[in-house]
Write an enzyme that holds these catalytic residues in place. Structure first.
Site, PDB file in Angstrom:
ATOM      1  CE1 TYR A 198      -4.299  -1.929   5.269  1.00 29.01           C
ATOM      2  CE2 TYR A 198      -3.705   0.281   4.550  1.00 29.01           C
ATOM      3  CZ  TYR A 198      -4.047  -1.023   4.250  1.00 29.01           C
ATOM      4  OH  TYR A 198      -4.151  -1.424   2.935  1.00 29.01           O
TER       5      TYR A 198
ATOM      6  CB  SER B 130      -0.858  -0.002   1.265  1.00 30.52           C
ATOM      7  OG  SER B 130      -1.594   1.209   1.376  1.00 30.52           O
TER       8      SER B 130
END
Ligand SMILES: NC(=O)c1ccc[n+]([C@@H]2O[C@H](COP(=O)([O-])OP(=O)(O)OC[C@H]3O[C@@H](n4cnc5c(N)ncnc54)[C@H](OP(=O)(O)O)[C@@H]3O)[C@@H](O)[C@H]2O)c1
Length: 235
Positions: free
Chosen positions: A151, A137
């Protein structure tokens, strides 16, 4: 457009929806044999029955990793690539996260991809041009907001895993790439306002990037590909 390449075998985790489903669709259209690991197996793309295997896989259930690999090898006889796509989001900050929230996100986003790669490594080596892709990501590249930090640290670790595997894979011709998207229009970005959704990176865009990386020869080693729907400094 259907493009033919040597039929190769790729495993894709979390291929039942979102980015994973588009990766499966793209690879099948490009003549790959695809083994999908998903928590609730269902009949995906019945027209591709011969080239497709759908198997139970839950990143929190270690035995399901071995079973998925064994069934893939049994059906296709080889494994040339894995795309670690399954992942979960969290809205916890690192100041609030409990141990169990930390453990859950690291189990799914980091530990299972590491274990799976360990367990199928010999197939990737036998392939002589094995590939590993980790869908990390942009959250692995920069910290966006406090609520994204649990995250983020899991994705920083996933990116570190990709770089580590890249070094381990070099002597045996296994190439490893981390793909680092910003917001992608899937369930995971469902909190993004509707008017912005269409502008986001589409799951198909990520799928095309995956197939490009998988089909490059091992003379082209790509460590990371950041993908963004907008322009941020550096990304
Ligand atoms: N969407 C974004 O903005 C974005 C941006 C950057 C990176 N990513 C990454 O891209 C990957 C795919 O995300 P997505 O956008 O497609 O999200 P999604 O639509 O929420 O899909 C997540 C996928 O992960 C699977 N999964 C979750 N927990 C699992 C577990 N314990 N075992 C096996 N599979 C599990 C889900 O399976 P079920 O259907 O069983 O729940 C689903 O297939 C993730 O790694 C995510 O972190 C997403």
């Amino acid at each position: 457009m259907t493009v033919t390449c040597n039929p190769k075998v790729a495993m894709v985790s979390g291929g039942g929806r979102g980015i994973g489903l588009e990766i499966v669709r793209e690879l099948l259209s490009r003549n790959w044999k695809v083994s999908v690991g998903m928590r609730t197996p269902r009949d995906l793309f019945p027209e591709h029955h011969e080239n497709l295997l759908v198997t139970y896989f839950d990143a929190t259930v270690e035995q399901s990793e071995e079973d998925w690999i064994a069934k893939t090898a049994e059906k296709f006889g080889q494994i040339d690539a894995i795309v670690h796509n399954a992942g979960v989001l969290s809205d916890r900050s690192v100041l609030e996260a409990s141990e169990s929230q930390f453990d859950e996100i690291f189990d799914i986003n980091v530990k299972s991809p590491m274990r799976l790669t360990q367990k199928l490594w010999r197939y990737l080596v036998d392939s002589e041009a094995g590939k590993v892709i980790i869908i990390a990501s942009l959250a692995a590249k920069r910290i966006r907001a406090p609520e994204a930090t649990l995250y983020s640290i899991s994705k920083f670790a996933a990116l570190g895993l990709a770089h580590s595997l890249r070094v381990c894979g070099d002597p045996v011709n296994v190439r490893v790439t981390a793909i680092c998207p910003g917001f992608v229009a899937t369930d995971m970005a469902s909190y993004v306002p509707l008017e912005k959704l269409k502008k986001l990176t589409q799951p198909e865009d990520v799928a095309k990037t995956v197939s490009m990386v998988l089909e490059l020869p091992s003379t082209a080693s790509i460590a990371e590909i950041p993908i963004n729907w907008t322009a941020e400094p550096q990304y």
